[in-house]
Design an enzyme around this catalytic site. Structure first.
Site, short mmCIF file in Angstrom:
data_model
loop_
_atom_site.label_atom_id
_atom_site.label_comp_id
_atom_site.label_asym_id
_atom_site.label_seq_id
_atom_site.Cartn_x
_atom_site.Cartn_y
_atom_site.Cartn_z
N LEU A 366 0.81 -1.22 0.00
CA LEU A 366 0.00 0.00 0.00
C LEU A 366 0.84 1.27 0.00
O LEU A 366 0.30 2.37 0.14
CB LEU A 366 -0.93 0.02 1.23
CG LEU A 366 -1.98 -1.11 1.27
CD1 LEU A 366 -2.75 -1.06 2.58
CD2 LEU A 366 -2.94 -0.98 0.09
N ARG A 367 2.15 1.12 -0.11
CA ARG A 367 3.00 2.31 -0.11
C ARG A 367 2.67 3.23 -1.29
O ARG A 367 2.73 4.45 -1.17
CB ARG A 367 4.48 1.92 -0.15
CG ARG A 367 5.02 1.44 1.17
CD ARG A 367 6.55 1.54 1.19
NE ARG A 367 7.06 1.01 2.45
CZ ARG A 367 7.56 -0.20 2.61
NH1 ARG A 367 7.60 -1.03 1.57
NH2 ARG A 367 8.00 -0.63 3.77
N GLY A 368 2.36 2.65 -2.44
CA GLY A 368 2.03 3.46 -3.60
C GLY A 368 0.82 4.33 -3.37
O GLY A 368 0.81 5.52 -3.73
#
Length: 434
Positions: A366-368
């Site tokens: 979920l970093r993006g």
């Protein structure tokens, strides 16, 4: 005869006694050879030691005298200004021609350090390191606890060292606070792990017999910027240290009976040439944004770059003075954007579409999603708005996602075209993009 014998006998006894005494004294002499020394030699040693001590004492007195003179108020200002003028001049950030993508990524990370840094990859000689170091003039000031080697925040417990947190927990809320500029720390490729993480203070251990911790580069970079030039050539053991600190935001050191943890939250900026090798995927994913730098092909633009660099080399002080107004303007924009950042919002439908783009591009984790949202908010704050628009997202989403698409380490990083196409399809910009 009796008289002669009586006279000789005492003389013989005396002679024998004296010779025995001489032999006894001579027999003692070799045993003390090397343990005693001539009187003249000892006197010379004493005089020499006394002269050395006098010289050291006079030097110490002279140093104290110089220190006392330097602490006088007018002379202190003179020394400080002289040091500032003698420092190595930095090329002005606003004087850098082109490379807008790289400059935007750097500015957005200064506005919101939680974006997670930026990785700059491009051809050699394109001004990557020059641009990063030029960022120093634009860095704002932050509040830190005075005398704390970890740049602890006096208000945020997550950014406090253990000593400061203990003082705050004990009710000591009147900590001395000062304002200081965000620091930029260079991490050399040849640095040792002890220099990066910290180690035992040998001087204190020898002089005071106390096990004390000597902070490393990660402690100095806390709440600042850690810059690694040629990051793709960094040794694996240092990469592991950076990964650990970047993941947890803390640096833990176990050295010779000392166990200490301190905050290590920094903006990680790296630069490198892809021809010299690629980064490990684990480290590449830690960079919030990715900027690609290409060689300028326009002839007139290249001439302008050469001329600007020539003016700076000829007279750095005058060249910096000519860009003082534009530097101050950008510095004020960054300061206002940092103040406005908390009030910037992202509409729910735009957040859903950001996650949809990440999902359809098969981005791991979920970093993006998080980085794209934060970068879009920082861009809106920079432009003076309180709400993110689709155009803001379109500007930053290629830099936030393209380095996360590579599944095979042997593949090249996408130029951003794939991300733009997917964004256009999800946001309904397909016709405009075509």
């Amino acid at each position: 005869m009796a008289t002669v014998g009586a006279a000789v006998a005492p003389a013989a006894v005396a002679a024998v006694s004296s010779s025995f005494a001489e032999q006894k004294s001579e027999s003692k002499t070799p045993r003390n050879v090397g343990l005693t020394a001539p009187k003249g030699f000892l006197t010379g040693c004493k005089l020499q030691c006394k002269s050395v001590l006098n010289q050291r004492f006079s030097k110490r007195i002279s140093r104290i005298a110089v220190t006392n003179v330097a602490t006088a108020e007018p002379q202190t200002q003179t020394v400080k200004s002289a040091r500032k003028d003698d420092a190595r001049p930095v090329f002005p950030f606003t004087a850098i021609v082109g490379q807008d993508e790289m400059k935007l990524c750097l500015v957005l990370n200064v506005i919101d350090p939680k974006i997670g840094g930026v990785m700059i990859m491009g051809d050699r000689g394109t001004g990557k390191s020059t641009t990063v170091r030029a960022l120093v003039d634009l860095l704002p000031e932050i509040k830190v606890v005075e005398g704390d080697p970890f740049n602890s925040d006096p208000e945020d417990p997550e950014l406090m060292s253990e000593d400061v947190r203990k003082k705050v927990s004990a009710g000591n809320l009147d900590l001395p606070v000062i304002y200081t500029k965000i620091t930029m720390v260079d991490l050399p490729l040849g640095a040792t792990e002890d220099r990066v993480c910290g180690t035992i203070d040998i001087e204190k251990a020898l002089t005071e017999g106390v096990k004390a911790f000597e902070p490393g580069l990660l402690a100095k970079a806390n709440r600042g910027i850690l810059y690694v030039d040629e990051v793709n050539l960094l040794d694996d053991h240092l990469v592991d240290v950076l990964l650990d600190s970047a993941a947890s935001g803390w640096n833990t050191v176990e050295r010779e009976g000392i166990s200490i943890s301190h905050p290590a939250r920094f903006i990680l900026i790296g630069s490198g040439n892809p021809e010299e090798g690629e980064l490990r995927p684990q480290l590449l994913d830690r960079f919030g944004m990715h900027a690609q730098v290409k060689t300028v092909r326009d002839a007139e633009l290249r001439v302008k770059i050469v001329e600007e660099r020539g003016k700076f080399d000829q007279n750095p002080k005058a060249f910096r003075e000519s860009y003082k107004e534009s530097q101050e303007k950008l510095r004020q924009q960054i300061f206002d954007a940092r103040s406005r950042l908390k009030s910037v919002t992202v509409p729910y439908d735009l957040r859903v579409k950001i996650s949809q783009v990440c999902s359809e591009l098969d981005v791991d984790g979920l970093r993006g999603d998080i980085v794209t949202t934060r970068a879009a908010k920082a861009l809106a704050a920079l432009k003076g708005r309180d709400e993110v628009t689709p155009k803001d997202i379109l500007t930053v989403i290629p830099n936030c996602l393209r380095h996360r698409l590579r599944k095979d380490p042997l593949e090249d990083i996408d130029s951003g075209l794939q991300v733009v196409e997917k964004f256009s399809a999800v946001f309904g910009f397909a016709q405009k993009a075509a």
